[in-house]
Structure formats: C-alpha cells, structure tokens
Design a protein around this motif. Structure first.
Motif, mmCIF file in Angstrom:
data_model
loop_
_atom_site.group_PDB
_atom_site.id
_atom_site.type_symbol
_atom_site.label_atom_id
_atom_site.label_comp_id
_atom_site.label_asym_id
_atom_site.label_seq_id
_atom_site.Cartn_x
_atom_site.Cartn_y
_atom_site.Cartn_z
ATOM 1 N N THR A 76 0.813 -1.215 0.000
ATOM 2 C CA THR A 76 0.000 0.000 0.000
ATOM 3 C C THR A 76 0.849 1.269 0.000
ATOM 4 O OG1 THR A 76 -0.148 0.146 2.420
ATOM 5 C CG2 THR A 76 -1.788 -1.227 1.282
ATOM 6 N N ILE A 77 2.139 1.129 0.224
ATOM 7 C CA ILE A 77 3.027 2.292 0.295
ATOM 8 C C ILE A 77 3.419 2.746 -1.105
ATOM 9 C CG2 ILE A 77 5.323 3.085 1.014
ATOM 10 C CD1 ILE A 77 5.137 1.246 3.411
ATOM 11 N N ASP A 78 3.376 4.035 -1.336
ATOM 12 C CA ASP A 78 3.952 4.631 -2.537
ATOM 13 C C ASP A 78 5.437 4.820 -2.250
ATOM 14 O OD1 ASP A 78 4.986 6.448 -4.440
ATOM 15 O OD2 ASP A 78 3.016 7.330 -4.779
ATOM 16 N N LEU A 95 7.486 7.722 -0.121
ATOM 17 C CA LEU A 95 8.235 7.392 1.087
ATOM 18 C C LEU A 95 9.689 7.853 0.970
ATOM 19 C CD1 LEU A 95 8.918 5.964 3.744
ATOM 20 C CD2 LEU A 95 8.957 3.785 2.482
ATOM 21 N N TYR A 128 3.864 6.039 8.330
ATOM 22 C CA TYR A 128 3.543 4.859 7.517
ATOM 23 C C TYR A 128 3.104 3.677 8.364
ATOM 24 C CZ TYR A 128 5.312 7.449 3.569
ATOM 25 O OH TYR A 128 5.471 8.396 2.586
ATOM 26 N N LEU A 161 5.281 -0.300 7.247
ATOM 27 C CA LEU A 161 6.723 -0.119 7.073
ATOM 28 C C LEU A 161 7.429 -0.578 8.339
ATOM 29 C CD1 LEU A 161 9.123 1.039 5.414
ATOM 30 C CD2 LEU A 161 8.680 3.241 6.533
#
Length: 763
Positions: free
Chosen positions: A69-71, A75, A154, A158
C-alpha cells in the motif's frame, strides 16, 4: 511460594512478611537468576522467544499486503526531506543526516556472519540490547529517533528493519551514489535476542572504550596476528565483543596498520565479503561524513539500556557543551576523510594514496592519522561556518594502503571511478540484503532482478504447472515399488531440508542441492547418495517432477508407511512446486558453512567439532540447530523421538534408537528413555555415548548419546517426553510428528508462505 496464616515463609527467613500488598521488593527481575544459579542449564525457553504473544500485530498480519500500500517514491521523498531538515536536539553534520544514517544502516546489517547466518538488518535488532547498547553503536539511537516521524506516518506497513535500510539507500542517493536496488520484506522482532552468542568475553556493559580494546581479544582468537593459524572462533565475525567489525585504532588499539589489515580480512571474510567487496565497502562508506571524538569516553554517560528512565531510551549522554554538534563524541576518533563529506566522489582514495600520514591523537585521546604535508587539503567543520580541519584517516584506513592485496584493489578503483561506484553499490546491496534469503522474500519496485547474484543462492523459475494429485499418487507408488526402506527415505528428505537456517533463510530442500556439491559429499549425507540415485531413476520416468519435490515426497511416503506400521493411518501433507538448481548456481564455498559440525537429529558429531566448538556441550549445539529450524520444544522433541525410531542415525548405528521395531513410528523412544528401571552410565571419558543398563540385573539394554539423554535430564524437555510416553500418547505423537515434519519440509518455501512470521498464508 505459599505462606501460612502467620505470614511466615515455608523456609527459614529472618523476620516475617508484612500483611497485604505485593512482596516483590527489589528482587523481581533481578539477579540471582536461573543462569546465575545454574550456568550450564540448557535454555530451552529460547525456542519460544519472539513468538506471537510478543507481537502486537498478531499472527494474521500480512506484511507483504501492507507494504504494497506504500507509494515507495513518496516514502523515499519523505526520507530525503528529513535528511536535510536539521533539528535542534540533534543537529545534522554539514546540514545532512545522510552520513549518520548510512552508519546506522551499515551497523544494523554489519552484524551478519556467514557461519550461522545470525545478525544482519533483517529484524531491526539494533533497537534492542545488547546490540543497541554496544559502544560501537554509539548514537545510532539518535538516528532511529530522528526517523520516528517517518515510522509513525507509515505505521505498520513499514517495518523498522525496512525503514533503516531504505534510509541508508536514500542517503547514498541523496549524496550522488546510484544504488543497486532495494528489496523490502524484513519483519521486525519484538523483543531482544538473548540467545545469540556474541563471544566468550565477560563484557561489563558499564565499561566504555578506553583505548585498550575494551576487553582482551585473546579469548576469541586462535594464534597470533600474522601467524598462519590466526583466526576467530566460530561462529564469531567481529574482532571482539561490542564491535561491528574491527577496532579502527588497530588490534588492541595499537595503531598497527598491517595488523589491522589482517583483522579486517578475517572479519570481513566471516561476514561473507571478499577482498574487493571489503575495500569497496570501507572506501565507499568513508567517502561520507565524519568520525566524532571530541570528548573522552570516560565522560560519556551510559548506553541506552543503562540510561536513566527520564532519558526515554536515549543513551551516551555527553556533558560537554551542547552535548552534540561540534561537541559530539562517538568512537573517539575525530575528523573527516574527505573535503566534501556529503558528495559521492573518489577523494577518499585520492587522499589516502595522495598523502603520507602520521599518527596523532584525537581530542578524546584516540589514535588516528593526519597528513604530514601541512599544505594538504582541509575539510570544513561540520557545524561552525568558516572553520576547517586537517583530514583524518583511521588505522583501519591505512591498512588498505599497506596490505598488498587490498592495495591492488584500491589502485584499481583509483584508476576507474565507475568500476568503484558499481562495486560499492553492489557490495552495499549485498551487505544490506545478505540475511534476507531468497528473492521470493523481496518486496517493492526496486528489487534488483537484472543480475543473478550467486550470494542469493539463486533458483530457476518454476516452469509449467506443479504436479497434481494424480501425479503425486503415481509417484508414491513408484517410490514404494523401488523398494527403498522408510528409514532411508526419511533420512534423505530430512538431510535435504535440515540445511535450512532461519537466521538468514538459507538452505532447505528447494533447489535439490542434496544432489550437488558440496552437500552430496558431506560425511553426514553418505546415506543419501544411493537414495538420491534411485529417485533420479524414478524422475527419468516422471520428468514433470523436480528432484527436490521427489525427495520430499519420498520422505512423506516413508513417514506414512512407518505410521501405518504403528497402527495409525495418516496422510502427510505435501506441497509441490520446488525446483532443481544447477551446480553453476551453487556457491560451494558459501554452502560449506551450512555443513553441520553436529546434528542431534541424526546423532552426528563431526571430527571438526572440537575445532569449531571447543568446550561446548553437544546438547547446546542441538538446541542451536532446533532454534535455527524455528522449532518449539514439543516439535524438537517429537522430531527427535520419531527420527530415532525410524532409524535415521547418520551412520546407521543403534545409538539412541531405543526400539526393537526400527521403521515403525512408535512411542518406544519416549517410553524407554524414561524407563525408571534403567541406569545410564558413560561408556568413555568423552561423555558422548552412554549405556542404559537394567538396575536390578546389570543387563545392558540400550546405548544413547547426549543428544538423547538431554530429553530425560532437562526438566522442560522431560515434561514434553512424558506427554508422549503415556499409554494415550501414540496417536497424538504420530499426528504431532507429521505436523512438525511438514513444517520442516516447508521452512524454505517462501514462494508459498508469504511474509507472515507465524504459519502459512491463509488461502
């Protein structure tokens, strides 16, 4: 302890306890502990550390899905913005936190050691004792605290482990180095690791480095520095306690560059780095930032683990000036290696070879080196505008210049900066990913896929569809028709799978390396050779199955037939999809480190045992193997008891077998191990093999090893043995053995297990 109504203890104690309230006093959680009273006690409880009960995210948390789900670009931009946003409580050197973040990531990854795969950045152990409070990790607590806003933004998508490594990468990129790639997927630990052996020295954590190498190195070294037999005890890698690599001032802080070079070669080799990678890492890392040595170590406060509670987990309080910025002290050496400490260039090597260097001392009293030429270039102060300083080198830097082999590599990099850049990028990638295991575990869009890196133990991609149920049944029939006995089938499958170690996710049955060098040539695997040859003949008739799958499936056949002989019908789970690799994809030298010096499951003790584990009891090594296989105490116990009655001793002996029904998956081992009619006596002075005789008649009934007797002598293990030795234990034992067997066979199947620490991915 129970008290009577007069509040007196059940044993003599001066005075009586007050009525009401808790009576913990000052003793709760303090010495004397069990280890204090019984230093030789086998710490079986280590198998249950860092379990789901310690994990606030729970067993069902899917890190891969969360990380996705992290861009990553967003980040990375957040990290790079932070790197150039200095804060008052810990100002950035040169206005850029990049150099100190590189050190943080380097020191997190640099604990890795090839001998047992422990250490590395994979679980962010730098957050915990003892690693987080080692003197060599001074002020890394500030780096992690600076990253806290990123971590909180995050959240659990993360991990700290991924954030620390990624921040190192972002720091390099920000200062001009093209990195080789980044793979996420590291799962955080949630409690300290107090099971890894970091050395024999009795280190006092209250002590600080005072120029005397902290403690004597001699306890972990064989031979003298410079002798042919000069080496470290296995599995150690660092030159001594509480350091990541070597003392930058030289052995014993003696300022000897050649002695430092020998230490560097031993320690970096133990960390799976060759000479070129070693030079690239040192020269590349020292292209950035500075070392800090403004205040003597005796004035610096205690480490985070010993700091006062109000310091909230931050240690090494510096009482001088502001305690930071131009007053900072970390390892005691002061200065920078280059004229521009926040830019990637070749000036480190240009300075090292372009000047003659003389020994001096830092303000803190540490040995370091300064150019003899007073007109040599100078480096700017990290905080005071307009102020400059002489360049600095450590003894471990001068070592690269005086050692002939290191010098050749340096000259190569001096002549070709692009070659140096690529070498450092690849060595950094290896350093920070070495403990992650197969690339199935890497997450994110920056996973480097263009090269097949030998240190990653590469496997070919699976082709076609895995074999189906009909194929499985046909193969089972073919295995049974081949006439191979259950003992040999189980022994071979176990031998293939048991090379796995969870520390760095290496080994296991996938790849079929049981048929390749060096594993096929190990003495402990002699019994596997004719079995593998027979299975290869079956594979020729069934080319859709890999040898790796067939070895595991044949082991399942052996377990099913042995269970049936014990009167229990069971189908052993089998998950196809393994592939066969090639000899060219197998790093023989690195795989040699997987060769066991002892394996209690096969009652094996190598002739190299005393060389690699002098004075260590066999049962301690057995516990370590169970730990690397992620086994619980019950799983360890049922696997041992089951393998014994199946006759899987490496040499075919009857030591510890404790049954007259070899090949039947019975509870005989548990029953006979706890037989109160027996007396066990050592058969020789080595105390490795024991005779079990009937107390009343003196008749010898069995022989067993320390690997066996520990399950009767250790209170925690004996309680597990009792659970299967009873009259109602047979069926429970078979089903528990099958579950533990399936876990063992699946340890390396990250292609299907995903990124959960506890159990397989949900369907």
């Amino acid at each position: 302890m129970e008290h009577d109504e007069t509040n007196t203890c059940s044993y003599h104690m001066a005075g009586s306890l007050p009525a009401g309230g808790d009576h913990l006093g000052g003793a709760f959680g303090q010495s004397p502990t069990l280890e204090h009273w019984y230093p030789q006690r086998l710490r079986v409880e280590l198998l249950h550390r860092n379990g789901v009960d310690a994990d606030p995210l729970g067993a069902d948390f899917d890190y891969a899905a969360a990380f996705a789900t992290i861009d990553l670009e967003e980040l990375k931009q957040d990290i790079k913005t932070l790197l150039t946003t200095s804060v008052d409580w810990w100002p950035a050197d040169y206005g850029n936190y990049g150099p100190q973040m590189i050190r943080m990531a380097w020191h997190a990854a640099g604990t890795y050691r090839i001998a047992d795969g422990r250490g590395g950045a994979g679980t962010a152990m730098q957050r915990f004792a003892p690693i987080g409070s080692w003197w060599d990790n001074g002020n890394t607590d500030k780096s992690r605290r600076l990253l806290q806003p990123i971590k909180h933004k995050y959240g659990n998508a993360l991990s700290w482990a991924d954030l620390m490594v990624l921040t190192g990468n972002c720091s390099l990129e920000l200062m001009g180095l093209p990195t080789y790639g980044f793979g996420g997927g590291r799962l955080d630990a949630w409690e300290p690791d107090d099971g890894t052996w970091w050395g024999p020295e009795v280190w006092n954590p209250h002590d600080v480095h005072s120029g005397d190498d902290m403690v004597s190195r001699d306890e972990r070294w064989h031979g003298q520095n410079g002798d042919e037999d000069y080496d470290l005890q296995s599995p150690l890698a660092a030159s001594h306690q509480a350091l990541i690599y070597v003392n930058p001032e030289g052995p014993y802080a003696n300022g000897d560059p050649m002695g430092s070079a020998r230490d560097i070669r031993v320690t970096f080799t133990r960390m799976a780095m060759n000479d070129e990678e070693t030079v690239a890492l040192i020269a590349g890392g020292h292209a950035f930032g500075k070392s800090h040595g403004q205040v003597p170590a005796t004035e610096i406060g205690p480490s985070p683990e010993l700091a006062p509670i109000e310091q909230m987990g931050l240690g090494w309080h510096n009482p001088r000036g502001t305690g930071n910025a131009e007053f900072t002290s970390t390892n005691g050496i002061e200065g920078s290696w280059t004229q521009d400490p926040t830019r990637w260039d070749n000036s480190y090597l240009e300075n090292l070879f372009g000047h003659e260097w003389e020994q001096t001392k830092s303000p803190a009293g540490a040995l370091q080196w300064t150019p003899k030429d007073p007109d040599a270039p100078r480096t700017p102060d990290a905080h005071v505008p307009g102020q400059t300083h002489a360049l600095m080198m450590m003894t471990s830097d001068i070592a690269l210049k005086v050692d002939p082999e290191y010098r050749k590599v340096c000259e190569k990099f001096l002549a070709d900066f692009d070659t140096f850049t690529l070498a450092f990028s690849k060595a950094w990638y290896k350093l920070t990913h070495r403990d992650m295991g197969p690339k199935h575990r890497y997450l994110g869009p920056e996973v480097t896929i263009q090269d097949e890196l030998l240190w990653q133990d590469p496997l070919p991609d699976a082709e076609g569809v895995p074999i189906g149920d009909a194929d499985v049944e046909a193969l089972k029939a073919a295995v049974r028709a081949a006439g191979i006995n259950s003992s040999d089938l189980v022994f071979t499958a176990y031998s293939a799978a048991s090379t796995y170690r969870d520390s760095d996710k290496r080994g296991g049955a996938n790849g079929g390396r049981i048929a390749l060098a060096p594993q096929k040539d190990w003495a402990v695997n002699r019994r596997t050779v004719p079995v593998v040859e027979a299975l290869q003949r079956i594979q020729q008739q069934h080319p859709s199955v890999s040898l790796a799958d067939l070895v595991v499936l044949a082991g399942c056949v052996g377990v099913e037939d042995a269970a049936r002989a014990a009167g229990v019908e069971v189908t052993v789970p089998f998950t196809p999809g393994r592939v066969d690799t090639t000899q060219e994809r197998t790093d023989i030298e690195m795989f040699e480190w997987l060769r066991p010096i002892a394996d209690g499951f096969r009652n094996f003790r190598s002739e190299r045992f005393e060389q690699f584990a002098p004075g260590v009891a066999l049962e301690q090594v057995f516990l370590d193997r169970a730990n690397l296989l992620t086994l619980t105490a019950p799983e360890w116990t049922v696997l041992t008891g089951g393998l014994r009655v199946l006759g899987t001793n490496w040499d075919g002996s009857d030591v510890g077998v404790l049954t007259h029904r070899v090949g039947t998956l019975s509870t005989d081992w548990f029953v006979n191990l706890t037989d109160t009619d027996l007396v066990w006596t050592k058969t020789d002075d080595t105390e490795t093999v024991f005779a079990g005789t009937v107390q009343a008649t003196g008749e010898q009934r069995w022989t067993a090893s320390r690997h066996d007797l520990v399950f009767g002598s250790n209170a925690q293990l004996r309680s597990v043995v009792d659970a299967y030795a009873g009259s109602d234990g047979q069926e429970r034992f078979v089903h528990d053995f099958v579950a533990a067997w399936d876990k063992l066979m699946m340890l390396d199947r990250f292609d299907v297990k995903g990124h959960r620490r506890y159990g397989p991915m949900a369907a």
